[in-house]
Design a protein around this motif. Structure first.
Motif, PDB file in Angstrom:
ATOM      1  N   GLY A  81       0.770  -1.239   0.000  1.00 47.53           N
ATOM      2  CA  GLY A  81       0.000   0.000   0.000  1.00 47.53           C
ATOM      3  C   GLY A  81       0.799   1.285   0.000  1.00 47.53           C
ATOM      4  O   GLY A  81       0.479   2.204   0.754  1.00 47.53           O
ATOM      5  N   VAL A  82       1.851   1.377  -0.822  1.00 49.83           N
ATOM      6  CA  VAL A  82       2.591   2.636  -0.923  1.00 49.83           C
ATOM      7  C   VAL A  82       1.677   3.708  -1.495  1.00 49.83           C
ATOM      8  O   VAL A  82       1.020   3.509  -2.510  1.00 49.83           O
ATOM      9  CB  VAL A  82       3.839   2.466  -1.816  1.00 49.83           C
ATOM     10  N   VAL A  83       1.615   4.848  -0.815  1.00 48.39           N
ATOM     11  CA  VAL A  83       0.759   5.948  -1.230  1.00 48.39           C
ATOM     12  C   VAL A  83       1.576   7.095  -1.814  1.00 48.39           C
ATOM     13  O   VAL A  83       1.236   7.683  -2.833  1.00 48.39           O
ATOM     14  CB  VAL A  83      -0.086   6.457  -0.034  1.00 48.39           C
ATOM     15  N   GLY A  84       2.690   7.435  -1.178  1.00 50.05           N
ATOM     16  CA  GLY A  84       3.519   8.540  -1.644  1.00 50.05           C
ATOM     17  C   GLY A  84       4.549   8.884  -0.589  1.00 50.05           C
ATOM     18  O   GLY A  84       4.618   8.266   0.472  1.00 50.05           O
ATOM     19  N   MET A  85       5.352   9.890  -0.884  1.00 51.91           N
ATOM     20  CA  MET A  85       6.340  10.366   0.072  1.00 51.91           C
ATOM     21  C   MET A  85       5.652  11.274   1.086  1.00 51.91           C
ATOM     22  O   MET A  85       4.972  12.234   0.714  1.00 51.91           O
ATOM     23  CB  MET A  85       7.445  11.143  -0.647  1.00 51.91           C
ATOM     24  N   HIS A  86       5.821  10.990   2.384  1.00 57.83           N
ATOM     25  CA  HIS A  86       5.182  11.788   3.419  1.00 57.83           C
ATOM     26  C   HIS A  86       6.045  12.991   3.798  1.00 57.83           C
ATOM     27  O   HIS A  86       5.580  14.123   3.833  1.00 57.83           O
ATOM     28  CB  HIS A  86       4.915  10.923   4.655  1.00 57.83           C
ATOM     29  N   HIS A  87       7.320  12.755   4.097  1.00 54.27           N
ATOM     30  CA  HIS A  87       8.223  13.859   4.397  1.00 54.27           C
ATOM     31  C   HIS A  87       9.668  13.423   4.249  1.00 54.27           C
ATOM     32  O   HIS A  87       9.964  12.239   4.179  1.00 54.27           O
ATOM     33  CB  HIS A  87       7.983  14.417   5.813  1.00 54.27           C
ATOM     34  N   VAL A  88      10.545  14.403   4.160  1.00 56.32           N
ATOM     35  CA  VAL A  88      11.981  14.168   4.114  1.00 56.32           C
ATOM     36  C   VAL A  88      12.592  14.851   5.334  1.00 56.32           C
ATOM     37  O   VAL A  88      12.310  16.027   5.601  1.00 56.32           O
ATOM     38  CB  VAL A  88      12.604  14.748   2.830  1.00 56.32           C
ATOM     39  N   GLY A  89      13.397  14.124   6.098  1.00 49.97           N
ATOM     40  CA  GLY A  89      14.046  14.696   7.272  1.00 49.97           C
ATOM     41  C   GLY A  89      15.381  15.315   6.905  1.00 49.97           C
ATOM     42  O   GLY A  89      16.201  14.684   6.237  1.00 49.97           O
ATOM     43  N   ILE A  90      15.595  16.563   7.328  1.00 52.62           N
ATOM     44  CA  ILE A  90      16.837  17.287   7.034  1.00 52.62           C
ATOM     45  C   ILE A  90      17.426  17.812   8.331  1.00 52.62           C
ATOM     46  O   ILE A  90      16.737  18.478   9.116  1.00 52.62           O
ATOM     47  CB  ILE A  90      16.580  18.440   6.046  1.00 52.62           C
ATOM     48  N   LYS A 114       6.696  17.525  21.355  1.00 49.71           N
ATOM     49  CA  LYS A 114       6.713  16.138  21.779  1.00 49.71           C
ATOM     50  C   LYS A 114       8.032  15.446  21.428  1.00 49.71           C
ATOM     51  O   LYS A 114       8.237  14.283  21.765  1.00 49.71           O
ATOM     52  CB  LYS A 114       5.548  15.382  21.131  1.00 49.71           C
ATOM     53  N   LEU A 115       8.920  16.150  20.734  1.00 45.72           N
ATOM     54  CA  LEU A 115      10.201  15.573  20.337  1.00 45.72           C
ATOM     55  C   LEU A 115      11.320  16.121  21.218  1.00 45.72           C
ATOM     56  O   LEU A 115      11.252  17.265  21.671  1.00 45.72           O
ATOM     57  CB  LEU A 115      10.491  15.896  18.865  1.00 45.72           C
ATOM     58  N   PRO A 116      12.372  15.335  21.442  1.00 41.47           N
ATOM     59  CA  PRO A 116      13.463  15.778  22.326  1.00 41.47           C
ATOM     60  C   PRO A 116      14.474  16.694  21.635  1.00 41.47           C
ATOM     61  O   PRO A 116      15.601  16.822  22.098  1.00 41.47           O
ATOM     62  CB  PRO A 116      14.116  14.452  22.747  1.00 41.47           C
ATOM     63  N   ALA A 154      11.011  21.881  12.837  1.00 42.46           N
ATOM     64  CA  ALA A 154       9.874  22.529  12.177  1.00 42.46           C
ATOM     65  C   ALA A 154       9.487  21.696  10.966  1.00 42.46           C
ATOM     66  O   ALA A 154      10.332  21.050  10.331  1.00 42.46           O
ATOM     67  CB  ALA A 154      10.230  23.946  11.755  1.00 42.46           C
ATOM     68  N   TRP A 155       8.192  21.706  10.661  1.00 37.89           N
ATOM     69  CA  TRP A 155       7.660  20.999   9.497  1.00 37.89           C
ATOM     70  C   TRP A 155       7.257  22.026   8.452  1.00 37.89           C
ATOM     71  O   TRP A 155       6.517  22.966   8.734  1.00 37.89           O
ATOM     72  CB  TRP A 155       6.447  20.157   9.885  1.00 37.89           C
ATOM     73  N   LEU A 156       7.753  21.851   7.244  1.00 41.59           N
ATOM     74  CA  LEU A 156       7.477  22.796   6.160  1.00 41.59           C
ATOM     75  C   LEU A 156       6.738  22.095   5.028  1.00 41.59           C
ATOM     76  O   LEU A 156       7.109  20.992   4.612  1.00 41.59           O
ATOM     77  CB  LEU A 156       8.790  23.385   5.633  1.00 41.59           C
ATOM     78  N   MET A 190       6.040  17.098   3.060  1.00 44.03           N
ATOM     79  CA  MET A 190       6.709  18.017   3.977  1.00 44.03           C
ATOM     80  C   MET A 190       8.216  17.775   4.049  1.00 44.03           C
ATOM     81  O   MET A 190       8.701  16.702   3.699  1.00 44.03           O
ATOM     82  CB  MET A 190       6.123  17.872   5.395  1.00 44.03           C
ATOM     83  N   ILE A 191       8.915  18.811   4.504  1.00 42.53           N
ATOM     84  CA  ILE A 191      10.301  18.697   4.949  1.00 42.53           C
ATOM     85  C   ILE A 191      10.284  18.858   6.460  1.00 42.53           C
ATOM     86  O   ILE A 191       9.644  19.762   6.988  1.00 42.53           O
ATOM     87  CB  ILE A 191      11.192  19.785   4.313  1.00 42.53           C
ATOM     88  N   HIS A 192      10.967  17.958   7.153  1.00 40.42           N
ATOM     89  CA  HIS A 192      11.070  18.054   8.605  1.00 40.42           C
ATOM     90  C   HIS A 192      12.478  18.518   8.949  1.00 40.42           C
ATOM     91  O   HIS A 192      13.444  17.756   8.809  1.00 40.42           O
ATOM     92  CB  HIS A 192      10.780  16.696   9.259  1.00 40.42           C
ATOM     93  N   LEU A 193      12.613  19.771   9.357  1.00 38.47           N
ATOM     94  CA  LEU A 193      13.895  20.285   9.806  1.00 38.47           C
ATOM     95  C   LEU A 193      14.136  19.816  11.232  1.00 38.47           C
ATOM     96  O   LEU A 193      13.274  19.974  12.100  1.00 38.47           O
ATOM     97  CB  LEU A 193      13.908  21.816   9.751  1.00 38.47           C
ATOM     98  N   MET A 194      15.307  19.248  11.479  1.00 39.83           N
ATOM     99  CA  MET A 194      15.631  18.721  12.799  1.00 39.83           C
ATOM    100  C   MET A 194      16.963  19.299  13.265  1.00 39.83           C
ATOM    101  O   MET A 194      17.989  19.106  12.599  1.00 39.83           O
ATOM    102  CB  MET A 194      15.709  17.190  12.751  1.00 39.83           C
ATOM    103  N   GLU A 195      16.937  20.030  14.359  1.00 43.73           N
ATOM    104  CA  GLU A 195      18.156  20.625  14.895  1.00 43.73           C
ATOM    105  C   GLU A 195      18.908  19.561  15.692  1.00 43.73           C
ATOM    106  O   GLU A 195      18.721  19.409  16.900  1.00 43.73           O
ATOM    107  CB  GLU A 195      17.824  21.836  15.771  1.00 43.73           C
ATOM    108  N   LEU A 196      19.768  18.829  14.979  1.00 42.24           N
ATOM    109  CA  LEU A 196      20.521  17.723  15.553  1.00 42.24           C
ATOM    110  C   LEU A 196      21.929  17.720  14.964  1.00 42.24           C
ATOM    111  O   LEU A 196      22.152  18.272  13.876  1.00 42.24           O
ATOM    112  CB  LEU A 196      19.837  16.386  15.228  1.00 42.24           C
TER     113      LEU A 196
END
Length: 207
Positions: free
Chosen positions: A83-92, A120-122, A126-128, A134-140
């Motif tokens: 059941g692949v539907v599509g790309m949900h987000h890319v983590g950057i 809710k994340l440690p 931000a989600w764009l 979406m792109i999920h920006l992660m300060e890591l």
């Protein structure tokens, strides 16, 4: 235009076809262009734009480290469609969320998805919105180096965003003083990097 049998033979020649068969074939090299193989796939049909093969047995006759598998068969059926539907987000990954947001929002014009919770994340993020994905920006901490990367982003890990006008984006990047490279194949696509050297491709599509 190639018929359905030729199309399937072409698809079977690609490495991606072997992925679901690895456990059964132990990375056997198939020969899907034989007459017998094509005749098996001619019993399939196309429904809703997808190829359906209701219970095809593929016999692999190939040498694997000196052993010949001539009796092993692999059944392919609709159970492999999970059941692949599509790309949900890319983590950057980013070093500074504010600096990255300045680039993604103020230069590229992407909008924040306020409905996605970050508390809710440690880590900060931000989600764009990128269309419906979406792109999920992660300060890591980023394990990738900031220097020594390929000049052309197409030769590096990259996320690709479909846009309507590559040349308008080119003008935006020129105005902002952000370096970029164009597609080496001549197609309408442009590659750039964000402040953390993450490669981004923008390819022009008809919508």
């Amino acid at each position: 235009m190639m018929n359905s049998c030729s199309a399937m033979a072409t698809i079977l020649n690609t490495p991606s076809f072997l992925s679901p068969l690895n456990q059964k074939l132990n990375y056997v090299s198939l020969s899907p262009t034989t007459t017998n193989m094509q005749s098996k796939f001619c019993h399939g049909s196309v429904r809703n734009g997808r190829w359906h093969v209701p219970s095809v047995a593929i016999k692999a006759q190939a040498a694997v480290e000196g052993d010949v598998l001539d009796k092993e068969s692999v059944s392919i059926n609709e159970e492999s469609d999970y059941g692949v539907v599509g790309m949900h987000h890319v983590g950057i990954l980013c070093e500074s969320l504010e600096r990255s947001l300045d680039f993604y929002q103020n230069v590229l014009g992407l909008k924040i998805n306020e409905a996605r919770p970050n508390d809710k994340l440690p880590y900060r993020g931000a989600w764009l919105w990128v269309g419906s994905e979406m792109i999920h920006l992660m300060e890591l901490p980023n394990p990738d180096p900031l220097t020594g990367r390929p000049e052309h982003g197409g030769r590096d890990r990259h996320a690709c965003i479909a846009i309507r006008d590559v040349y308008k984006l080119k003008a935006i990047l020129d105005k902002a003083g952000i370096p970029y490279t164009l597609s080496r194949s001549g197609r309408p696509a442009i590659f750039t990097r964000d402040p953390d050297a993450n490669a981004l491709e923008f390819t022009q599509v008809d919508v």
